[in-house]
Design a protein around this motif. Structure first.
Motif, short mmCIF file in Angstrom:
data_model
loop_
_atom_site.label_atom_id
_atom_site.label_comp_id
_atom_site.label_asym_id
_atom_site.label_seq_id
_atom_site.Cartn_x
_atom_site.Cartn_y
_atom_site.Cartn_z
N ARG A 1 -3.27 33.71 40.30
CA ARG A 1 -3.82 35.07 40.24
C ARG A 1 -3.61 35.81 41.55
O ARG A 1 -3.36 35.20 42.58
CB ARG A 1 -5.33 34.99 40.01
N LYS A 2 -3.82 37.12 41.50
CA LYS A 2 -3.82 37.88 42.76
C LYS A 2 -4.92 37.28 43.63
O LYS A 2 -6.08 37.21 43.22
CB LYS A 2 -4.10 39.35 42.47
N GLU B 1 -8.63 38.01 51.81
CA GLU B 1 -8.50 37.15 53.01
C GLU B 1 -7.35 36.16 52.85
O GLU B 1 -6.67 35.82 53.79
CB GLU B 1 -9.79 36.34 53.26
N VAL B 2 -7.16 35.67 51.59
CA VAL B 2 -6.08 34.71 51.33
C VAL B 2 -4.74 35.45 51.34
O VAL B 2 -3.76 35.00 51.93
CB VAL B 2 -6.30 33.99 49.98
N GLU B 3 -4.75 36.62 50.71
CA GLU B 3 -3.51 37.40 50.64
C GLU B 3 -2.98 37.72 52.04
O GLU B 3 -1.78 37.68 52.31
CB GLU B 3 -3.77 38.69 49.87
N LYS B 4 -3.92 38.00 52.94
CA LYS B 4 -3.54 38.32 54.32
C LYS B 4 -2.75 37.15 54.93
O LYS B 4 -1.76 37.36 55.62
CB LYS B 4 -4.82 38.57 55.13
N ILE B 5 -3.19 35.95 54.65
CA ILE B 5 -2.48 34.78 55.22
C ILE B 5 -1.09 34.66 54.59
O ILE B 5 -0.10 34.45 55.29
CB ILE B 5 -3.29 33.48 54.99
N TRP B 6 -1.02 34.83 53.25
CA TRP B 6 0.30 34.71 52.59
C TRP B 6 1.30 35.72 53.17
O TRP B 6 2.48 35.42 53.29
CB TRP B 6 0.19 34.95 51.08
N ARG C 1 7.10 35.00 48.91
CA ARG C 1 6.94 34.22 47.67
C ARG C 1 5.62 34.62 47.03
O ARG C 1 4.67 34.99 47.73
CB ARG C 1 6.87 32.72 47.96
N THR C 2 5.54 34.51 45.70
CA THR C 2 4.26 34.76 45.04
C THR C 2 3.34 33.56 45.32
O THR C 2 3.82 32.47 45.62
CB THR C 2 4.43 34.89 43.52
N PRO C 3 2.00 33.76 45.18
CA PRO C 3 1.09 32.62 45.38
C PRO C 3 1.44 31.44 44.47
O PRO C 3 1.38 30.28 44.89
CB PRO C 3 -0.28 33.20 45.03
N ALA C 4 1.84 31.74 43.20
CA ALA C 4 2.20 30.64 42.29
C ALA C 4 3.43 29.90 42.80
O ALA C 4 3.50 28.66 42.75
CB ALA C 4 2.47 31.19 40.89
N GLU C 5 4.37 30.65 43.33
CA GLU C 5 5.61 30.05 43.84
C GLU C 5 5.31 29.15 45.05
O GLU C 5 5.81 28.03 45.15
CB GLU C 5 6.56 31.19 44.24
N VAL D 1 -4.30 28.65 54.01
CA VAL D 1 -4.69 29.22 52.71
C VAL D 1 -5.72 28.31 52.04
O VAL D 1 -6.74 28.76 51.52
CB VAL D 1 -3.45 29.41 51.82
N GLU D 2 -5.45 27.03 52.09
CA GLU D 2 -6.36 26.06 51.46
C GLU D 2 -7.76 26.17 52.07
O GLU D 2 -8.76 26.24 51.36
CB GLU D 2 -5.81 24.64 51.64
#
Ligand code: SF4
Ligand code: SF4
Length: 411
Positions: free
Chosen positions: A216-217, A221-226, A233-237, A288-289
């Motif tokens: 999911r989107k 805070e997590v998106e910032k790290i990605w 890459r997408t989070p799923a990728e 991220v984890e």
């Protein structure tokens, strides 16, 4: 498609496997398991045409209709292109003869002479103890000798100690574990993955995206790290690539039911080489984890093993709303989701407050979550005081909205 060798059989299996637990369902039949056969067949065949050669089902999937469906979906030569996996449900077995009877009926239902990969379904320390005492190892030896199954394995939802005990208890060909970047210490975990591989077992991974949560989107805070990653890459990728980065992994199962996701998974699998992520990328994933972990309140994967609840609580949906509220900080949306899904405005209610603390669900939960305790927190945060009064007003408001929409559309 990339392939990895199953150590004992030598089979070259696609690193992406087709999990049949969540096939597309017919519109208007949510929850009754009715498969949209035309769409699901096209999806499975498309994946096979793209190189997927491992298909996983189980007796209870889609309320028992998945195995016969697969027999039809894999007709016209598709059966010969795949290795087919299904499972013996230990909870349905009370005597040794029942194992033979269930396997024979599965061979009929799947319209096949042999199951390529046969698993004892969802073992933990207790269910293993029970089924071992009933003579399951003799059953597996006999089924292999008679050619009814080619490889014997087990899927697992217990703790690490039980996992190692089970691995050591029989000459398994493979195992199936829940593994993703949020479950490195949970269940078999990284330790179990490495232990199984060290014993020459092939390792099939389930829940690689933790019930879809990692696809999911992500929370901001997590998106910032990605976004700090050099490669987009997408989070799923990222999540799938991280699993394939482990050389101990043989196949990653994805419960696929959407054409775009299937194509995306196949695209990502084409790059799923072992030990291919850099130290910087692995460090990013570790951050991220840690961030996810700090945001989640209930470590629920949505597996639904705790269901049905005798008091009607829709446990995974309650936790989904609760986690959403804490991970995304969007209380308004989470409460609306909770009301729409479990309050009972349309259909039977499944509210957290219905819990009578019988404890039945807790025994079934592979994540060992303190479900009744967590449900108290959900009740307090999602329902609060005067919930029924608020619901009454909400119901009236929705009726008014529907009436306005109808009026508008009739003008
Ligand atoms: S403890 Fe609560 S949620 Fe769990 S099965 Fe019993 S009533 Fe249902
Ligand atoms: S509470 Fe436990 S058993 Fe129920 S859906 Fe969540 S993880 Fe699965």
């Amino acid at each position: 498609m990339l392939y990895r060798k199953m150590k004992k059989s030598g089979d070259e299996l696609s690193i992406l496997g087709f999990g049949c637990m969540r096939l597309p369902q017919k519109k208007g039949s949510p929850g009754d398991g009715r498969i949209d056969e035309e769409r699901a067949t096209a999806q499975i065949r498309m994946a096979i045409d793209e190189g997927v050669n491992y298909v996983d089902t189980a007796l209870p999937y889609h309320m028992g209709s998945c195995e016969p469906f697969l027999a039809r979906a894999l007709s016209n030569g598709y059966r010969d292109k795949v290795k087919l996996a299904t499972k013996l449900p230990p909870w349905s077995v009370k005597a040794r003869e029942e194992m033979d009877r269930i396997l024979s009926s599965q061979l009929n239902r799947l319209n096949t002479a042999q199951v390529d990969y046969y698993l004892l379904h969802g073992l933990n320390g207790d269910s293993w103890g029970k089924i071992e005492a009933l003579g399951v190892t003799g059953f597996l030896d006999r089924a292999k000798k008679d050619g009814q199954i080619a490889n014997a394995g087990f899927s697992f939802h217990g703790d690490q100690e039980a996992f190692i005990r089970i691995v050591d208890a029989y000459d398994w060909d493979f195992c199936q574990i829940q593994y993703n970047l949020l479950d490195q210490q949970n269940q078999a975990g990284t330790k179990g993955l490495k232990y199984a591989a060290s014993k020459n077992l092939g390792v099939i991974i389930m829940e690689p995206l933790r019930g879809g949560l990692l696809a999911r989107k992500p929370p901001s805070e997590v998106e910032k790290i990605w976004t700090e990653a050099k490669q987009v890459r997408t989070p799923a990728e990222w999540s799938l690539s991280w699993i394939w980065n482990h050389p101990e992994v043989t196949v990653v199962l994805s419960g696929m039911n959407d054409e775009a996701h299937i194509r995306e998974n196949i695209r990502v699998a084409n790059d799923g080489h072992p030990d291919s992520l850099s130290e910087d990328e692995l460090d990013l994933i570790r951050r991220v984890e840690r961030k996810y972990r700090s945001l989640m309140k209930a470590g629920c994967t949505g597996c639904r093993y705790c269901m049905p609840c005798p008091s009607g609580v829709d446990i995974p949906t309650c936790f989904e709303a609760y986690n959403y509220m804490h991970m995304y900080g969007d209380a308004k949306w989470a409460k609306l989701f909770y009301i729409a899904r479990v309050a009972g405005l349309a259909g039977n209610p499944g509210r957290a407050s219905q819990c009578e603390e019988c404890g039945e669900c807790q025994e079934a939960c592979p994540q060992k979550l303190p479900i009744p305790e967590l449900l108290k927190a959900v009740t307090s945060e999602m329902e609060g005081r005067f919930f029924d009064t608020k619901l009454w007003f909400f119901g009236k408001f929705m009726k008014l909205q529907r009436w306005r929409t109808l009026r508008k559309s009739s003008k």
